[in-house]
Design a protein around this motif. Structure first.
Motif, PDB file in Angstrom:
ATOM      1  N   TYR A   1       0.819  -1.206   0.000  1.00  0.00           N
ATOM      2  CA  TYR A   1       0.000   0.000   0.000  1.00  0.00           C
ATOM      3  C   TYR A   1       0.856   1.260   0.000  1.00  0.00           C
ATOM      4  O   TYR A   1       0.471   2.276  -0.577  1.00  0.00           O
ATOM      5  CB  TYR A   1      -1.081   0.000   1.080  1.00  0.00           C
ATOM      6  CG  TYR A   1      -0.678   0.126   2.529  1.00  0.00           C
ATOM      7  CD1 TYR A   1      -0.272   1.340   3.068  1.00  0.00           C
ATOM      8  CD2 TYR A   1      -0.774  -0.962   3.383  1.00  0.00           C
ATOM      9  CE1 TYR A   1       0.050   1.445   4.417  1.00  0.00           C
ATOM     10  CE2 TYR A   1      -0.465  -0.861   4.728  1.00  0.00           C
ATOM     11  CZ  TYR A   1      -0.050   0.358   5.238  1.00  0.00           C
ATOM     12  OH  TYR A   1       0.252   0.487   6.569  1.00  0.00           O
TER      13      TYR A   1
ATOM     14  N   VAL B   1       1.696   2.100  -3.562  1.00  0.00           N
ATOM     15  CA  VAL B   1       0.606   2.820  -4.245  1.00  0.00           C
ATOM     16  C   VAL B   1       0.662   4.299  -3.869  1.00  0.00           C
ATOM     17  O   VAL B   1       0.591   5.175  -4.745  1.00  0.00           O
ATOM     18  CB  VAL B   1      -0.776   2.218  -3.882  1.00  0.00           C
ATOM     19  CG1 VAL B   1      -1.905   3.059  -4.478  1.00  0.00           C
ATOM     20  CG2 VAL B   1      -0.871   0.774  -4.337  1.00  0.00           C
TER      21      VAL B   1
ATOM     22  N   SER C   1      -7.111   8.244  -7.692  1.00  0.00           N
ATOM     23  CA  SER C   1      -8.115   7.797  -8.656  1.00  0.00           C
ATOM     24  C   SER C   1      -8.898   6.669  -7.990  1.00  0.00           C
ATOM     25  O   SER C   1      -8.426   6.056  -7.017  1.00  0.00           O
ATOM     26  CB  SER C   1      -7.432   7.273  -9.921  1.00  0.00           C
ATOM     27  OG  SER C   1      -6.772   6.048  -9.645  1.00  0.00           O
ATOM     28  N   PRO C   2     -10.089   6.354  -8.496  1.00  0.00           N
ATOM     29  CA  PRO C   2     -10.846   5.237  -7.907  1.00  0.00           C
ATOM     30  C   PRO C   2     -10.055   3.926  -7.921  1.00  0.00           C
ATOM     31  O   PRO C   2     -10.101   3.159  -6.959  1.00  0.00           O
ATOM     32  CB  PRO C   2     -12.099   5.144  -8.781  1.00  0.00           C
ATOM     33  CG  PRO C   2     -12.279   6.536  -9.312  1.00  0.00           C
ATOM     34  CD  PRO C   2     -10.884   7.063  -9.515  1.00  0.00           C
ATOM     35  N   GLU C   3      -9.288   3.686  -8.985  1.00  0.00           N
ATOM     36  CA  GLU C   3      -8.489   2.458  -9.073  1.00  0.00           C
ATOM     37  C   GLU C   3      -7.369   2.446  -8.032  1.00  0.00           C
ATOM     38  O   GLU C   3      -7.154   1.439  -7.351  1.00  0.00           O
ATOM     39  CB  GLU C   3      -7.905   2.302 -10.479  1.00  0.00           C
ATOM     40  CG  GLU C   3      -7.003   1.098 -10.650  1.00  0.00           C
ATOM     41  CD  GLU C   3      -7.714  -0.245 -10.511  1.00  0.00           C
ATOM     42  OE1 GLU C   3      -7.009  -1.255 -10.346  1.00  0.00           O
ATOM     43  OE2 GLU C   3      -8.953  -0.289 -10.542  1.00  0.00           O
ATOM     44  N   ASP C   4      -6.658   3.568  -7.894  1.00  0.00           N
ATOM     45  CA  ASP C   4      -5.589   3.649  -6.895  1.00  0.00           C
ATOM     46  C   ASP C   4      -6.150   3.525  -5.479  1.00  0.00           C
ATOM     47  O   ASP C   4      -5.544   2.893  -4.613  1.00  0.00           O
ATOM     48  CB  ASP C   4      -4.807   4.958  -7.027  1.00  0.00           C
ATOM     49  CG  ASP C   4      -3.912   4.982  -8.246  1.00  0.00           C
ATOM     50  OD1 ASP C   4      -3.475   3.904  -8.699  1.00  0.00           O
ATOM     51  OD2 ASP C   4      -3.626   6.092  -8.750  1.00  0.00           O
ATOM     52  N   ARG C   5      -7.302   4.111  -5.273  1.00  0.00           N
ATOM     53  CA  ARG C   5      -7.947   4.032  -3.964  1.00  0.00           C
ATOM     54  C   ARG C   5      -8.278   2.578  -3.613  1.00  0.00           C
ATOM     55  O   ARG C   5      -8.021   2.109  -2.513  1.00  0.00           O
ATOM     56  CB  ARG C   5      -9.210   4.898  -3.991  1.00  0.00           C
ATOM     57  CG  ARG C   5      -9.911   5.026  -2.676  1.00  0.00           C
ATOM     58  CD  ARG C   5     -11.147   5.909  -2.873  1.00  0.00           C
ATOM     59  NE  ARG C   5     -11.904   5.990  -1.674  1.00  0.00           N
ATOM     60  CZ  ARG C   5     -12.080   7.092  -0.946  1.00  0.00           C
ATOM     61  NH1 ARG C   5     -11.562   8.223  -1.342  1.00  0.00           N
ATOM     62  NH2 ARG C   5     -12.793   7.075   0.147  1.00  0.00           N
ATOM     63  N   ARG C   6      -8.825   1.848  -4.599  1.00  0.00           N
ATOM     64  CA  ARG C   6      -9.167   0.442  -4.395  1.00  0.00           C
ATOM     65  C   ARG C   6      -7.913  -0.385  -4.125  1.00  0.00           C
ATOM     66  O   ARG C   6      -7.883  -1.205  -3.194  1.00  0.00           O
ATOM     67  CB  ARG C   6      -9.912  -0.119  -5.605  1.00  0.00           C
ATOM     68  CG  ARG C   6     -10.421  -1.542  -5.390  1.00  0.00           C
ATOM     69  CD  ARG C   6     -10.966  -2.172  -6.664  1.00  0.00           C
ATOM     70  NE  ARG C   6      -9.991  -2.233  -7.740  1.00  0.00           N
ATOM     71  CZ  ARG C   6      -8.961  -3.094  -7.782  1.00  0.00           C
ATOM     72  NH1 ARG C   6      -8.765  -3.950  -6.812  1.00  0.00           N
ATOM     73  NH2 ARG C   6      -8.137  -3.099  -8.798  1.00  0.00           N
ATOM     74  N   LEU C   7      -6.852  -0.182  -4.923  1.00  0.00           N
ATOM     75  CA  LEU C   7      -5.600  -0.914  -4.727  1.00  0.00           C
ATOM     76  C   LEU C   7      -5.027  -0.645  -3.332  1.00  0.00           C
ATOM     77  O   LEU C   7      -4.588  -1.558  -2.638  1.00  0.00           O
ATOM     78  CB  LEU C   7      -4.572  -0.521  -5.790  1.00  0.00           C
ATOM     79  CG  LEU C   7      -4.826  -1.012  -7.209  1.00  0.00           C
ATOM     80  CD1 LEU C   7      -3.839  -0.365  -8.188  1.00  0.00           C
ATOM     81  CD2 LEU C   7      -4.733  -2.525  -7.275  1.00  0.00           C
TER      82      LEU C   7
ATOM     83  N   ASP D   1      -7.293  -2.311  -0.619  1.00  0.00           N
ATOM     84  CA  ASP D   1      -7.140  -3.767  -0.628  1.00  0.00           C
ATOM     85  C   ASP D   1      -5.851  -4.173   0.078  1.00  0.00           C
ATOM     86  O   ASP D   1      -5.844  -5.084   0.908  1.00  0.00           O
ATOM     87  CB  ASP D   1      -7.152  -4.317  -2.058  1.00  0.00           C
ATOM     88  CG  ASP D   1      -8.521  -4.285  -2.706  1.00  0.00           C
ATOM     89  OD1 ASP D   1      -9.526  -4.033  -1.995  1.00  0.00           O
ATOM     90  OD2 ASP D   1      -8.590  -4.502  -3.934  1.00  0.00           O
TER      91      ASP D   1
END
Length: 139
Positions: free
Chosen positions: A18, A21, A75-81, A84
């Protein structure tokens, strides 16, 4: 049962995931983002460098995650990564993220105390005071 050394290594790898990211997001933001993040967290820039470096196994405190997302514009993708990997590293500390009010910058002029360390302490105290005041106002 997993040996403690392997568990620590797995947790360290998850923390590094994390943080990687966060580091990538920060590297793609304009200069000054780390400084704005430090100010919003009420910390110094070295704290931001420390929490953004996958080389350090020190976890990011859960209470800082919403501010990090807001200031760094994940971004929504970076936030999800990020979430997680954070959940994998800290299954009991997954933050309960909620929709928060957007933060906005505000410049305040403070007296120069003639000592860099004292000035930094004042900046941190003012930042912490504003954060606590905002929490009181939000209810």
């Amino acid at each position: 049962m997993t040996p403690p050394a392997e568990t620590a290594s797995a947790t360290g790898d998850s923390v590094a995931a994390y943080k990687a990211v966060l580091q990538r997001v920060l590297d793609n933001r304009p200069s000054g983002t780390r400084g704005r993040l430090a100010q919003a967290l009420g910390k110094n820039r070295s704290f931001v460098s420390h929490i953004a470096s996958p080389a350090y196994a020190t976890p990011i405190p859960a209470q800082h995650i919403e501010t990090i997302f807001e200031i760094c514009h994940f971004s929504p993708e970076d936030r999800r990564l990020f979430l997680d990997a954070y959940g994998a590293a800290h299954p009991r500390r997954v933050p309960a993220l909620k929709e928060v009010r957007r933060m906005r910058p505000h410049v305040i002029y403070l007296p120069d105390l003639g000592d860099a360390e004292r000035n930094q302490d004042m900046d941190r105290l003012v930042g912490e005071f504003v954060q606590r005041l905002a929490k009181l106002v939000e209810g």
